[in-house]
Design a protein around this motif. Structure first.
Motif, PDB file in Angstrom:
ATOM      1  N   ARG A 195       0.841  -1.213   0.000  1.00  0.00           N
ATOM      2  CA  ARG A 195       0.000   0.000   0.000  1.00  0.00           C
ATOM      3  C   ARG A 195       0.867   1.251   0.000  1.00  0.00           C
ATOM      4  N   HIS A 196       1.906   1.238   0.815  1.00  0.00           N
ATOM      5  CA  HIS A 196       2.812   2.393   0.890  1.00  0.00           C
ATOM      6  C   HIS A 196       3.490   2.620  -0.458  1.00  0.00           C
ATOM      7  N   GLN A 197       3.913   1.541  -1.110  1.00  0.00           N
ATOM      8  CA  GLN A 197       4.579   1.667  -2.411  1.00  0.00           C
ATOM      9  C   GLN A 197       3.625   2.248  -3.442  1.00  0.00           C
ATOM     10  N   LYS A 198       2.364   1.803  -3.420  1.00  0.00           N
ATOM     11  CA  LYS A 198       1.374   2.354  -4.347  1.00  0.00           C
ATOM     12  C   LYS A 198       1.184   3.844  -4.104  1.00  0.00           C
ATOM     13  N   ASP A 199       1.112   4.234  -2.815  1.00  0.00           N
ATOM     14  CA  ASP A 199       0.981   5.651  -2.480  1.00  0.00           C
ATOM     15  C   ASP A 199       2.181   6.437  -2.981  1.00  0.00           C
ATOM     16  N   MET A 200       3.384   5.873  -2.787  1.00  0.00           N
ATOM     17  CA  MET A 200       4.601   6.544  -3.242  1.00  0.00           C
ATOM     18  C   MET A 200       4.632   6.652  -4.764  1.00  0.00           C
ATOM     19  N   ASP A 201       4.215   5.590  -5.457  1.00  0.00           N
ATOM     20  CA  ASP A 201       4.167   5.620  -6.918  1.00  0.00           C
ATOM     21  C   ASP A 201       3.228   6.721  -7.393  1.00  0.00           C
ATOM     22  N   PHE A 202       2.069   6.845  -6.731  1.00  0.00           N
ATOM     23  CA  PHE A 202       1.107   7.887  -7.092  1.00  0.00           C
ATOM     24  C   PHE A 202       1.717   9.270  -6.893  1.00  0.00           C
ATOM     25  N   VAL A 203       2.372   9.477  -5.760  1.00  0.00           N
ATOM     26  CA  VAL A 203       3.006  10.772  -5.473  1.00  0.00           C
ATOM     27  C   VAL A 203       4.080  11.077  -6.518  1.00  0.00           C
ATOM     28  N   LEU A 204       4.927  10.096  -6.826  1.00  0.00           N
ATOM     29  CA  LEU A 204       5.988  10.312  -7.807  1.00  0.00           C
ATOM     30  C   LEU A 204       5.417  10.603  -9.191  1.00  0.00           C
ATOM     31  N   ASP A 205       4.368   9.876  -9.582  1.00  0.00           N
ATOM     32  CA  ASP A 205       3.723  10.149 -10.869  1.00  0.00           C
ATOM     33  C   ASP A 205       3.131  11.552 -10.899  1.00  0.00           C
ATOM     34  N   SER A 206       2.526  11.974  -9.795  1.00  0.00           N
ATOM     35  CA  SER A 206       1.958  13.319  -9.712  1.00  0.00           C
ATOM     36  C   SER A 206       3.046  14.379  -9.835  1.00  0.00           C
ATOM     37  N   ILE A 207       4.164  14.147  -9.168  1.00  0.00           N
ATOM     38  CA  ILE A 207       5.291  15.096  -9.245  1.00  0.00           C
ATOM     39  C   ILE A 207       5.809  15.187 -10.679  1.00  0.00           C
ATOM     40  N   LYS A 208       5.927  14.041 -11.353  1.00  0.00           N
ATOM     41  CA  LYS A 208       6.379  14.036 -12.749  1.00  0.00           C
ATOM     42  C   LYS A 208       5.418  14.827 -13.627  1.00  0.00           C
ATOM     43  N   ASP A 209       4.108  14.639 -13.425  1.00  0.00           N
ATOM     44  CA  ASP A 209       3.102  15.358 -14.214  1.00  0.00           C
ATOM     45  C   ASP A 209       3.204  16.857 -13.982  1.00  0.00           C
ATOM     46  N   ILE A 210       3.321  17.256 -12.724  1.00  0.00           N
ATOM     47  CA  ILE A 210       3.424  18.677 -12.386  1.00  0.00           C
ATOM     48  C   ILE A 210       4.704  19.258 -12.967  1.00  0.00           C
ATOM     49  N   SER A 211       5.799  18.507 -12.859  1.00  0.00           N
ATOM     50  CA  SER A 211       7.079  18.962 -13.393  1.00  0.00           C
ATOM     51  C   SER A 211       6.989  19.170 -14.907  1.00  0.00           C
ATOM     52  N   LYS A 212       6.325  18.253 -15.585  1.00  0.00           N
ATOM     53  CA  LYS A 212       6.152  18.365 -17.035  1.00  0.00           C
ATOM     54  C   LYS A 212       5.336  19.612 -17.375  1.00  0.00           C
ATOM     55  N   GLU A 213       4.263  19.861 -16.624  1.00  0.00           N
ATOM     56  CA  GLU A 213       3.437  21.041 -16.859  1.00  0.00           C
ATOM     57  C   GLU A 213       4.230  22.324 -16.633  1.00  0.00           C
ATOM     58  N   ILE A 214       5.052  22.344 -15.597  1.00  0.00           N
ATOM     59  CA  ILE A 214       5.887  23.526 -15.310  1.00  0.00           C
ATOM     60  C   ILE A 214       6.886  23.747 -16.447  1.00  0.00           C
ATOM     61  N   ASP A 215       7.540  22.658 -16.894  1.00  0.00           N
ATOM     62  CA  ASP A 215       8.493  22.771 -18.005  1.00  0.00           C
ATOM     63  C   ASP A 215       7.816  23.316 -19.256  1.00  0.00           C
ATOM     64  N   GLU A 216       6.612  22.816 -19.553  1.00  0.00           N
ATOM     65  CA  GLU A 216       5.876  23.282 -20.733  1.00  0.00           C
ATOM     66  C   GLU A 216       5.519  24.753 -20.597  1.00  0.00           C
ATOM     67  N   GLU A 217       5.116  25.164 -19.398  1.00  0.00           N
ATOM     68  CA  GLU A 217       4.763  26.568 -19.166  1.00  0.00           C
ATOM     69  C   GLU A 217       5.998  27.458 -19.304  1.00  0.00           C
ATOM     70  N   LEU A 218       7.130  26.998 -18.750  1.00  0.00           N
ATOM     71  CA  LEU A 218       8.370  27.769 -18.873  1.00  0.00           C
ATOM     72  C   LEU A 218       8.809  27.884 -20.332  1.00  0.00           C
TER      73      LEU A 218
END
Length: 108
Positions: free
Chosen positions: A76-99
């Motif tokens: 369960r913890h690993q799934k939560d961590m995977d979700f958080v990491l995927d969310s961070i990657k998505d946000i990072s991609k959006e920030i890069d695109e905006e920049l």
């Protein structure tokens, strides 16, 4: 050569830990001692809780239930961590695109 071997040896530590009713002698890295001791304590406490809750079962049953409990929590913890990491990657991609968009506008 020899200095590296000595450093590797001094980095190791043999400790005795009690897990449930069994004492184990294990070789670990010196910096991991606190983690191993804490893990053994948590396992022993959980075993005790199951022994109190499900009286009259075999010790192997208590060990099995405890192991299952910890693995389920780990998954369960690993799934939560995977979700958080995927969310961070998505946000990072959006920030890069905006920049990139801002940089393009500046060059116009």
């Amino acid at each position: 050569g020899l200095l590296i071997i000595m450093n590797e040896v001094s980095d190791k530590l043999t400790i005795r830990i009690l897990i449930g009713r069994q004492e184990h002698e294990i070789n670990i890295r010196r910096q991991d001692e606190e983690v191993f001791r804490k893990a053994a304590k948590i396992i022993t406490e959980q075993l005790g809780r199951y022994e109190q809750k499900f009286r009259g079962q075999s010790y192997e049953t208590y060990l099995s239930i405890t192991l299952l409990d910890f693995v389920v929590h780990s998954i369960r913890h690993q799934k939560d961590m995977d979700f958080v990491l995927d969310s961070i990657k998505d946000i990072s991609k959006e920030i890069d695109e905006e920049l990139d968009s801002i940089k393009e506008k500046e060059h116009l």
